[in-house]
Design an enzyme around this catalytic site. Structure first.
Site, PDB file in Angstrom:
ATOM      1  N   TRP A  93       1.179  -1.183   0.236  1.00 52.70           N
ATOM      2  CA  TRP A  93       0.369   0.105   0.089  1.00 52.70           C
ATOM      3  C   TRP A  93       0.669   0.926   0.182  1.00 52.70           C
ATOM      4  O   TRP A  93       0.288   2.461  -0.580  1.00 52.70           O
ATOM      5  CB  TRP A  93      -0.828   0.000   1.927  1.00 52.70           C
ATOM      6  CG  TRP A  93      -0.034  -0.313   2.566  1.00 52.70           C
ATOM      7  CD1 TRP A  93      -0.293  -1.888   3.291  1.00 52.70           C
ATOM      8  CD2 TRP A  93       0.373   0.093   2.946  1.00 52.70           C
ATOM      9  NE1 TRP A  93       0.656  -1.701   4.120  1.00 52.70           N
ATOM     10  CE2 TRP A  93       0.798  -0.084   4.428  1.00 52.70           C
ATOM     11  CE3 TRP A  93       1.189   1.771   3.048  1.00 52.70           C
ATOM     12  CZ2 TRP A  93       1.992   0.530   5.955  1.00 52.70           C
ATOM     13  CZ3 TRP A  93       1.702   2.152   4.201  1.00 52.70           C
ATOM     14  CH2 TRP A  93       1.998   1.951   4.598  1.00 52.70           C
ATOM     15  N   ASP A 152      -2.791  -4.413  -2.447  1.00 50.79           N
ATOM     16  CA  ASP A 152      -3.315  -4.730  -1.071  1.00 50.79           C
ATOM     17  C   ASP A 152      -4.975  -3.827  -1.540  1.00 50.79           C
ATOM     18  O   ASP A 152      -5.030  -2.759  -1.937  1.00 50.79           O
ATOM     19  CB  ASP A 152      -2.974  -3.444  -0.367  1.00 50.79           C
ATOM     20  CG  ASP A 152      -3.269  -3.407   0.845  1.00 50.79           C
ATOM     21  OD1 ASP A 152      -3.702  -2.043   1.597  1.00 50.79           O
ATOM     22  OD2 ASP A 152      -2.691  -4.086   2.221  1.00 50.79           O
ATOM     23  N   GLU A 164      11.205  -8.164  -2.204  1.00 54.07           N
ATOM     24  CA  GLU A 164      11.543  -6.649  -1.504  1.00 54.07           C
ATOM     25  C   GLU A 164      11.158  -6.406   0.254  1.00 54.07           C
ATOM     26  O   GLU A 164      10.169  -6.621  -0.095  1.00 54.07           O
ATOM     27  CB  GLU A 164      12.026  -5.406  -2.577  1.00 54.07           C
ATOM     28  CG  GLU A 164      12.168  -4.205  -1.940  1.00 54.07           C
ATOM     29  CD  GLU A 164      11.883  -2.984  -2.279  1.00 54.07           C
ATOM     30  OE1 GLU A 164      11.619  -2.915  -0.866  1.00 54.07           O
ATOM     31  OE2 GLU A 164      11.909  -2.963  -3.403  1.00 54.07           O
ATOM     32  N   CYS A 194      10.315   1.847   2.200  1.00 57.20           N
ATOM     33  CA  CYS A 194      10.955   1.130   2.113  1.00 57.20           C
ATOM     34  C   CYS A 194      12.770   1.731   1.949  1.00 57.20           C
ATOM     35  O   CYS A 194      13.722   0.956   2.918  1.00 57.20           O
ATOM     36  CB  CYS A 194      10.744   0.378   1.319  1.00 57.20           C
ATOM     37  SG  CYS A 194      10.149  -0.762   1.067  1.00 57.20           S
TER      38      CYS A 194
END
Length: 532
Positions: free
Chosen positions: A172, A198, A269, A303
């Site tokens: 998301w 998501d 990932e 991330c």
């Protein structure tokens, strides 16, 4: 010291949805979900103010299996389509993404809550990805001549065939970049894609699907299914010939184990606890600006954002006050335009995780240099960009990924100390090094245990250079996206070797196996001398 983050006065009423997110569009997009209607729908809400977004149909395991069967039928024809025709679809998608950028940004903000400037980067990212793989796929996928066993007699070619059906599980936090960006190379490699988006950001992914079909992608080749992992996860894995997953390290372990059981390949990932290193010769103006972006883009829900900031002792007392002032001056708020530098967290879980990390650190003796507060006056999930110091290993935010707008600052002796501290983690996704010397900065970068390292940039230099591989080391994942590997991982490599004129056996019976071995030994020595 505590600095108050700038924001607008609280709103007197709900913000509502942006102009591009109309009931008609929502209805059109939800009709793209291949759900039979057996499962109850899920209602989603905008993070900015709780406005209802959509009631999303949910898929059953049978719906996933039916979608996979349609995908396999479509994939057989698609794999036979010339690569340049497949690439032309991606180039048309590139143009449509740029033309529809306002609506894409509206959808991303409405579902995710990030600032508009961060939403725009997703638009640009997909345009770059489409253009890159459309230009490179014909070359990367063509048969390649390889050196044969016997010069002139053994003719070898490497071929690449599509895997079949690729399952993409997208998160998301970057619903367009990661939802569309991992799908485009899989499609160009000749595969079909079943994507699990998501629920919270499903409309954004579905809009990408709509644009791809408008660009000429055959129906059934890319389908987006919705549902809880506990309900449709097994069906997704059972139907996959390759699995592309972006998410937490804990979930990645489960996915990798399931892929291993089926002996299918996967690319993952996963999480990160990324470090930014400010060396004693850094340009502090550039480092301050880059540090703000490194730590607080997409409200820290990135991330590859930085959560650990190592500053060498020689510049610590000059850098940190300037960095704290820049963070405290950030504008945060809810708006479907470019006026704010940071938006909201996306959901209650991320707000709670962020608040827990900050509260735990403060209770353990950490100092809040700026931020540190939940801001319900701006919206339910707003949290101020936060800088901590005096963080110790006993605190949760020291080693755990926060995935929110929080960074811990540490004073280190020198570059060697910074490298050692940065590498003291189970993760290895991204890092950032700041130095006026290109040679020194690059030298330090190569010593870091991270899949991508940026020198004098936060994260965009490595991420945006899509000709180079991107991925994690350690608990940050397996495999790579971007570059040649980002396309070829979706294929099966096949070697076809043709032997000319004579078999690989004694040329005459009288020579015998022993004589043949002696002849072959002499040939191998000769080939070495010739540089073969």
């Amino acid at each position: 010291m505590t600095v108050t983050t700038r924001s607008t006065p609280p709103r007197t009423g709900p913000l509502g949805l942006p102009p591009g997110v109309t009931p008609g569009l929502v209805a059109e997009l939800t009709r793209l979900v291949p759900a039979s209607g057996d499962a109850p729908g899920v209602v989603t809400h905008a993070p900015f103010d709780g406005t209802e977004l959509a009631e999303l149909p949910q898929c059953s395991p049978d719906d996933v299996r039916a979608a996979a069967e349609r995908a396999r039928q479509a994939q057989r024809h698609w794999a036979a389509t010339p690569v340049r025709e497949r690439a032309a679809v991606a180039l048309r998608l590139h143009d449509l993404v740029l033309a529809e950028q306002r609506r894409i940004m509206d959808l991303i903000q409405a579902e995710n809550g990030k600032a508009r400037r961060d939403a725009y980067l997703e638009v640009a990212d997909i345009a770059v990805t489409c253009r890159y793989y459309a230009r490179r796929a014909p070359t990367l996928l063509r048969p390649r001549r390889r050196r044969g066993l016997v010069p002139g007699l053994t003719v070898v070619h490497e071929h690449h065939h599509p895997k079949g059906v690729v399952t993409v599980i997208s998160p998301w936090n970057y619903p367009f970049s990661l939802g569309v960006g991992d799908t485009v190379p899989a499609l160009l490699a000749g595969n079909a894609v079943i994507q699990k988006a998501d629920n919270q950001t499903a409309l954004t992914a579905l809009f990408g699907l709509r644009l791809a079909r408008e660009a000429g992608l055959p129906e059934g080749l890319w389908q987006i299914v919705l549902g809880r992992g506990g309900v449709i996860g097994d069906a997704l894995l059972d139907e996959a010939d390759f699995l592309m997953f972006t998410g937490s390290t804990e979930s990645g372990r489960v996915v990798a184990a399931a892929a291993g059981q089926r002996l299918i390949d996967c690319s993952l990932e996963l999480g990160g606890k990324n470090a930014m290193l400010v060396l004693d010769d850094a340009d502090l103006d550039r480092a301050v600006e880059g540090g703000v972006r490194a730590c607080f883009s997409s409200s820290g829900q990135l991330c590859i954002s930085a959560e650990r900031l190592y500053v060498t002792d020689a510049v610590y007392d000059r850098f940190v006050p300037r960095f704290v002032e820049a963070v405290g001056s950030m504008t945060i708020g809810a708006a479907y335009d470019f006026r704010f530098q940071m938006g909201s967290l996306t959901n209650a879980e991320q707000l709670e995780a962020t608040r827990r990390h900050v509260d735990d650190a403060v209770a353990g003796g950490a100092t809040v240099l700026t931020g540190g507060r939940h801001r319900p006056d701006l919206g339910p999930y707003f949290f101020e960009p936060t800088v901590l110091t005096d963080v110790t290993p006993q605190m949760a935010c020291f080693a755990e990924e926060t995935f929110g707008p929080v960074v811990s600052v540490y004073r280190v002796a020198d570059a060697d100390d910074a490298v050692a501290r940065a590498n003291d983690t189970r993760y290895g996704l991204n890092a950032s090094v700041w130095s006026r010397s290109a040679r020194r900065g690059t030298g330090v970068a190569t010593r870091l245990r991270a899949g991508t390292v940026n020198v004098n940039e936060a994260y965009a230099a490595a991420w945006g250079s899509v000709d180079a591989p991107m991925g994690g080391m350690g608990d940050s994942g397996l495999g790579r996206r971007h570059g040649a590997h980002g396309l070829l991982k979706y294929t099966e490599a096949q070697t076809v070797a043709r032997q000319r004129l004579a078999n690989l056996a004694p040329p005459v019976a009288a020579l015998g196996d022993e004589g043949y071995a002696a002849l072959l030994t002499a040939s191998l020595r000769a080939l070495k001398r010739l540089g073969w």
